[in-house]
Design a protein around this motif. Sequence first.
Motif, PDB file in Angstrom:
ATOM      1  N   SER A  10       0.862  -1.182   0.000  1.00  0.00           N
ATOM      2  CA  SER A  10       0.000   0.000   0.000  1.00  0.00           C
ATOM      3  C   SER A  10       0.897   1.231   0.000  1.00  0.00           C
ATOM      4  CB  SER A  10      -0.936  -0.005   1.209  1.00  0.00           C
ATOM      5  OG  SER A  10      -0.210  -0.047   2.413  1.00  0.00           O
ATOM      6  N   MET A  11       0.288   2.389   0.059  1.00  0.00           N
ATOM      7  CA  MET A  11       1.077   3.613  -0.032  1.00  0.00           C
ATOM      8  C   MET A  11       1.969   3.805   1.197  1.00  0.00           C
ATOM      9  SD  MET A  11       2.023   5.985  -1.973  1.00  0.00           S
ATOM     10  CE  MET A  11       0.857   5.972  -3.298  1.00  0.00           C
ATOM     11  N   ASP A  12       1.366   3.847   2.394  1.00  0.00           N
ATOM     12  CA  ASP A  12       2.165   4.148   3.588  1.00  0.00           C
ATOM     13  C   ASP A  12       2.284   2.980   4.562  1.00  0.00           C
ATOM     14  OD1 ASP A  12      -0.346   4.074   4.721  1.00  0.00           O
ATOM     15  OD2 ASP A  12      -0.329   6.144   5.399  1.00  0.00           O
ATOM     16  N   ASN A  13       1.689   1.846   4.216  1.00  0.00           N
ATOM     17  CA  ASN A  13       1.812   0.624   5.010  1.00  0.00           C
ATOM     18  C   ASN A  13       1.261   0.762   6.430  1.00  0.00           C
ATOM     19  OD1 ASN A  13       4.325  -1.544   6.302  1.00  0.00           O
ATOM     20  ND2 ASN A  13       2.655  -2.188   5.017  1.00  0.00           N
ATOM     21  N   PHE A  44       9.486   7.102   7.810  1.00  0.00           N
ATOM     22  CA  PHE A  44       9.876   6.645   9.137  1.00  0.00           C
ATOM     23  C   PHE A  44       8.827   5.650   9.607  1.00  0.00           C
ATOM     24  CE2 PHE A  44       7.513  10.588   9.432  1.00  0.00           C
ATOM     25  CZ  PHE A  44       6.499  10.285  10.330  1.00  0.00           C
ATOM     26  N   GLU A  45       9.189   4.818  10.567  1.00  0.00           N
ATOM     27  CA  GLU A  45       8.247   3.830  11.097  1.00  0.00           C
ATOM     28  C   GLU A  45       7.050   4.524  11.726  1.00  0.00           C
ATOM     29  OE1 GLU A  45       9.864   1.108  13.897  1.00  0.00           O
ATOM     30  OE2 GLU A  45      11.158   0.156  12.426  1.00  0.00           O
ATOM     31  N   GLU A  46       5.878   4.046  11.380  1.00  0.00           N
ATOM     32  CA  GLU A  46       4.647   4.565  11.973  1.00  0.00           C
ATOM     33  C   GLU A  46       3.813   3.388  12.459  1.00  0.00           C
ATOM     34  OE1 GLU A  46       2.332   7.862  10.098  1.00  0.00           O
ATOM     35  OE2 GLU A  46       3.593   7.333   8.385  1.00  0.00           O
ATOM     36  N   PRO A  47       3.017   3.605  13.496  1.00  0.00           N
ATOM     37  CA  PRO A  47       2.094   2.539  13.912  1.00  0.00           C
ATOM     38  C   PRO A  47       0.950   2.425  12.910  1.00  0.00           C
ATOM     39  CG  PRO A  47       1.781   4.492  15.257  1.00  0.00           C
ATOM     40  CD  PRO A  47       2.948   4.769  14.361  1.00  0.00           C
ATOM     41  N   ILE A  48       0.270   1.314  12.977  1.00  0.00           N
ATOM     42  CA  ILE A  48      -0.856   1.086  12.084  1.00  0.00           C
ATOM     43  C   ILE A  48      -2.044   1.967  12.504  1.00  0.00           C
ATOM     44  CG2 ILE A  48      -1.890  -0.810  13.364  1.00  0.00           C
ATOM     45  CD1 ILE A  48      -2.143  -2.256  10.629  1.00  0.00           C
ATOM     46  N   ASN A  49      -2.914   2.226  11.571  1.00  0.00           N
ATOM     47  CA  ASN A  49      -4.120   3.016  11.813  1.00  0.00           C
ATOM     48  C   ASN A  49      -4.889   2.416  12.999  1.00  0.00           C
ATOM     49  OD1 ASN A  49      -7.025   3.562  11.562  1.00  0.00           O
ATOM     50  ND2 ASN A  49      -6.496   4.595   9.657  1.00  0.00           N
ATOM     51  N   PRO A  50      -5.214   3.232  14.021  1.00  0.00           N
ATOM     52  CA  PRO A  50      -5.884   2.697  15.221  1.00  0.00           C
ATOM     53  C   PRO A  50      -7.233   2.019  14.935  1.00  0.00           C
ATOM     54  CG  PRO A  50      -5.258   5.005  15.544  1.00  0.00           C
ATOM     55  CD  PRO A  50      -4.926   4.648  14.135  1.00  0.00           C
ATOM     56  N   LYS A  51      -7.954   2.499  13.930  1.00  0.00           N
ATOM     57  CA  LYS A  51      -9.237   1.870  13.602  1.00  0.00           C
ATOM     58  C   LYS A  51      -9.029   0.492  12.983  1.00  0.00           C
ATOM     59  CE  LYS A  51     -11.726   6.201  13.193  1.00  0.00           C
ATOM     60  NZ  LYS A  51     -12.335   7.176  12.287  1.00  0.00           N
ATOM     61  N   ILE A  52      -7.962   0.342  12.221  1.00  0.00           N
ATOM     62  CA  ILE A  52      -7.634  -0.976  11.660  1.00  0.00           C
ATOM     63  C   ILE A  52      -7.231  -1.919  12.789  1.00  0.00           C
ATOM     64  CG2 ILE A  52      -5.884  -2.219  10.301  1.00  0.00           C
ATOM     65  CD1 ILE A  52      -8.088  -1.102   8.573  1.00  0.00           C
ATOM     66  N   VAL A  53      -6.471  -1.419  13.751  1.00  0.00           N
ATOM     67  CA  VAL A  53      -6.069  -2.240  14.897  1.00  0.00           C
ATOM     68  C   VAL A  53      -7.311  -2.758  15.619  1.00  0.00           C
ATOM     69  CG1 VAL A  53      -4.960  -2.208  17.168  1.00  0.00           C
ATOM     70  CG2 VAL A  53      -3.828  -1.128  15.218  1.00  0.00           C
TER      71      VAL A  53
END
Length: 150
Positions: A10-13, A44-53
């Motif tokens: 995907s774009m930003d993973n 840079f490393e980012e956490p996953i979207n909270p709604k997806i989590v």
Amino acid sequence: MQFEKLIFLSMDNTCSSPLAAAIYQNLVPEGKLEIVSRGLVVLFEEPINPKIVLVAKNHHLLLESYRSIALSHEEITKETIILTMSKKQKETVLEDFLEAEYVYTLNEFVGEEKELLAPYGEGLLEYEEFYLSLMQMVKKVVLRLHGIEV
């Protein structure tokens, strides 16, 4: 073709591709195929979207500790298949990663006409609907790659 690695891209993973990879791994927990999720634009490393989590957790998929990872040239071999979330992402991979031979949009690979777009900015109901649609597409990926219905 027998693949050794499947990359969901995907774009930003931080949304679609990590969820697709988690769904796949849940459906086919042990296999000869390495499953990873990557992004095209990861500065840079980012956490996953909270709604997806949250949606993933409701379906017994754990993504809380996932951090975005950029696609690299080194991880693409002749036995790698890349499934992008959009036509634009596919075009970018084909332009920038000349070693990538097997690149498809997810919808193209499973024979669907319409791209599945992440519901950025929407509510949990839309994220749940997105999960269910993505689940159906990933099931078709499993069927196409392994010949098994899940």
